[in-house]
Design an enzyme around this catalytic site. Structure first.
Site, mmCIF file in Angstrom:
data_model
loop_
_atom_site.group_PDB
_atom_site.id
_atom_site.type_symbol
_atom_site.label_atom_id
_atom_site.label_comp_id
_atom_site.label_asym_id
_atom_site.label_seq_id
_atom_site.Cartn_x
_atom_site.Cartn_y
_atom_site.Cartn_z
ATOM 1 N N GLU A 263 48.333 -16.346 3.646
ATOM 2 C CA GLU A 263 49.368 -15.424 3.173
ATOM 3 C C GLU A 263 50.539 -16.204 2.554
ATOM 4 O O GLU A 263 50.979 -17.218 3.097
ATOM 5 C CB GLU A 263 49.867 -14.598 4.366
ATOM 6 C CG GLU A 263 51.021 -13.666 4.077
ATOM 7 C CD GLU A 263 51.496 -12.934 5.324
ATOM 8 O OE1 GLU A 263 52.228 -11.953 5.181
ATOM 9 O OE2 GLU A 263 51.124 -13.340 6.453
ATOM 10 N N CYS B 110 47.389 -10.406 6.865
ATOM 11 C CA CYS B 110 47.946 -10.606 8.203
ATOM 12 C C CYS B 110 47.988 -9.323 9.030
ATOM 13 O O CYS B 110 46.988 -8.868 9.553
ATOM 14 C CB CYS B 110 49.332 -11.246 8.098
ATOM 15 S SG CYS B 110 49.827 -12.116 9.627
ATOM 16 N N LYS C 67 50.097 -6.098 0.671
ATOM 17 C CA LYS C 67 50.201 -5.868 2.112
ATOM 18 C C LYS C 67 50.737 -4.468 2.396
ATOM 19 O O LYS C 67 51.662 -4.000 1.744
ATOM 20 C CB LYS C 67 51.110 -6.927 2.734
ATOM 21 C CG LYS C 67 51.106 -6.978 4.251
ATOM 22 C CD LYS C 67 51.873 -8.200 4.737
ATOM 23 C CE LYS C 67 51.837 -8.351 6.235
ATOM 24 N NZ LYS C 67 52.528 -9.583 6.691
#
Length: 569
Positions: free
Chosen positions: A41, A156, A116
């Site tokens: 990330e 994540c 994300k």
């Protein structure tokens, strides 16, 4: 399809350096028939970039770096694709102005392929300050051997949706639920997940749930290295569609692992290689010190060595992180320092092989006493006199650090920092608090482990003495004392650490009210005393050096209590 799991240790904000690292990995594997390289990330900027993201020039540089890198990769190989984490500017002027995104570099071009969705704001995280959430889950159509692979890409937190394993979940859509009917061939998660003890196993369980839900293999690539207070352990892995662990990269080490997706099903499952808790903590702290020094351009460190267990542990960690020749110890005995402590400090320095120097502070104490006794305040006594000794030592250490360009390592532990058993501008001086997230009882446990045979692999890896004790039983068995007055012991002012630390864990990490702790059997007067000490020391913690976080609740950016409050205890 063959993947490369690139577990990278980026420098935050160093786009050119991080880009170079990615290219060098691709260059290293170019002849190994790799189809797709996966990086962590925000791998191009490094995580967490914090308010660097408010600089608009950063994104001009990011675009330029991506253009150059994609061309270099194309010249290197036309068959190699790379997933890289970036910060993507939004097209409008509303805030937040960024997405936490993933780009695919292939055949000389790059494009956004994922954003994300779940943005953490708990503990040390503050992603909603910078990023906005994506509306939908991301699927990459990847052409491999005349077949179009459907690859889900999550970032994540997007896979942290199993409340029975986590006990909580960020409010918002379940990114995995949106992928359940897509018949994915593969799920990839790009992460920058900080280290907490036992978190690696939780990550694997979370990812295993995702593999089973989506009926596809899962590849998890995590950042490694220390960035300020945070330590990233890496521990990247590959699971088959049944959620079985098939491959795991080493913890606390930058590395690249090759994974053939087609053979995951045939590979035998493996057990996680995560070592014992004490070894994990030691390796985490060593990496934290090493990277903090390296990334802040310090090449050596100085430590105040007292003969106590805290400074002995910090000295050992520093030697493991920086090397014998880069660690310097200063012994500063006062009239109240015991002969045993001076001897223990000297013996420890000799065992570690580090340069050490003794600078007695009695004359400096007398000079301060003379100056202050002639003022309207009179001779310093009590806590003032005790703190003055600590501040004299802190000033000497800072002067040496300034003159020699050393990093001053603070040696205070979490128990002391919690109850204010530390001195501003004295033993709290320093550029980094190494064990500020270790309770005193944990310090003893870690030192017991260091002096045992169980530490042999770490001793070999970090060139520590191979045989015998390092800390020594003399230091480990000594009753804790600041030695700021005759025959002083920590237990004169504080409960025994075996009791104090249990109460502190309840207050700090479990956020338990005092009445709950009292119901659990702790003495009412002690609980209220500790709670008041914790509250009243807040102003000290605001002025403390950054500390290396290893617990689920450390003092620092994840601890946001007001200094002035009417908190009910």
């Amino acid at each position: 399809m063959k993947l490369a799991l690139a577990q990278l240790n980026p420098v935050i904000g160093d786009l050119d350096g991080n880009s170079k690292k990615i290219f060098e990995i691709c260059e290293e594997i170019k002849d190994k028939d790799v189809d797709l390289v996966i990086t962590p990330e925000l791998s191009l900027i490094g995580y967490p970039p914090k308010d660097l993201l408010f600089n608009p020039r950063l994104f001009e540089e990011e675009k330029d770096v991506l253009n150059k890198l994609s061309k270099r990769l194309s010249n290197l190989s036309q068959n190699l694709s790379v997933l890289i984490g970036i910060a993507e500017p939004t097209p409008d002027i509303e805030i937040p102005k960024l997405y936490n995104s993933v780009v695919l570099l292939e055949k000389g071009t790059w494009r956004i392929v994922a954003r994300k969705q779940l943005l953490p704001t708990y503990d040390v995280f503050d992603e909603k300050r910078y990023f906005r959430s994506a509306e939908n889950s991301s699927i990459l159509s990847f052409n491999f051997q005349k077949k179009l692979w459907k690859i889900g890409i999550t970032i994540c937190e997007d896979i942290w949706v199993e409340q029975n394993l986590q006990n909580e979940k960020i409010l918002g859509k379940d990114p995995l639920k949106l992928l359940e009917n897509e018949k994915l061939d593969l799920l990839i998660n790009l992460s920058a997940s900080p280290f907490i003890e036992s978190k690696s196993l939780i990550r694997q369980r979370i990812a295993a749930k995702a593999a089973i839900r989506l009926s596809c293999p899962v590849i998890y690539v995590n950042q490694v290295g220390g960035n300020d207070e945070l330590i990233f352990d890496g521990s990247s892995f590959a699971l088959n569609k049944e959620g079985e662990l098939k491959q795991e990269l080493p913890s606390f080490k930058e590395s690249v692992g090759l994974c053939d997706i087609s053979s995951l099903k045939q590979q035998a499952s493996i057990l996680s290689k995560y070592p014992t808790s004490q070894e994990v903590i030691f390796r985490a702290l060593v990496l934290g010190v090493k990277d903090y020094a390296r990334k802040c351009n310090f090449h050596s460190a100085v430590i105040g060595l007292s003969g106590g267990i805290d400074s002995a542990l910090v000295a050992t960690i520093a030697v493991a992180a920086l090397g014998i020749s880069k660690v310097h110890a200063i012994l500063m005995p006062s009239p109240w320092s015991s002969a045993g402590s001076v001897k223990d400090a000297t013996t420890l320095a000799n065992r570690l092989g580090i340069n050490h120097q003794k600078i007695p502070i009695s004359d400096v104490m007398n000079s301060f006493n003379d100056i202050l006794s002639n003022s309207i305040w009179g001779m310093p006594t009590g806590i003032t006199a005790e703190n003055l000794q600590s501040r004299i030592r802190g000033t000497i250490l800072m002067a040496i650090a300034n003159q020699k360009k050393h990093l001053l390592l603070s040696t205070g532990n979490k128990s002391e920092l919690a109850v204010g058993y530390c001195t501003l501008y004295g033993d709290m001086n320093g550029g980094l608090s190494v064990i500020g997230d270790l309770y005193k009882t944990s310090v003893f446990d870690l030192c017991d482990w260091i002096d045992s045979e169980s530490s042999s692999s770490c001793r070999n890896d970090f060139s520590l003495p191979e045989k015998g004790e390092i800390i020594s039983s003399e230091i480990r068995d000594k009753p804790p004392s600041a030695e700021l007055r005759p025959e002083q012991l920590d237990s004169d002012s504080l409960p025994e650490y075996s009791i104090l630390d249990q109460i502190l864990k309840g207050l700090i990490e479990q956020h338990l009210p005092t009445e709950v702790l009292i119901e659990k059997g702790f003495d009412k007067k002690i609980v209220h005393k500790v709670a008041n000490l914790l509250k009243n020391a807040e102003f000290k913690r605001y002025q403390a050096p950054p500390l290396l976080k290893i617990s689920n609740q450390a003092f620092g950016s994840g601890w946001k209590k007001p200094i002035a409050s009417g908190q009910i205890l």
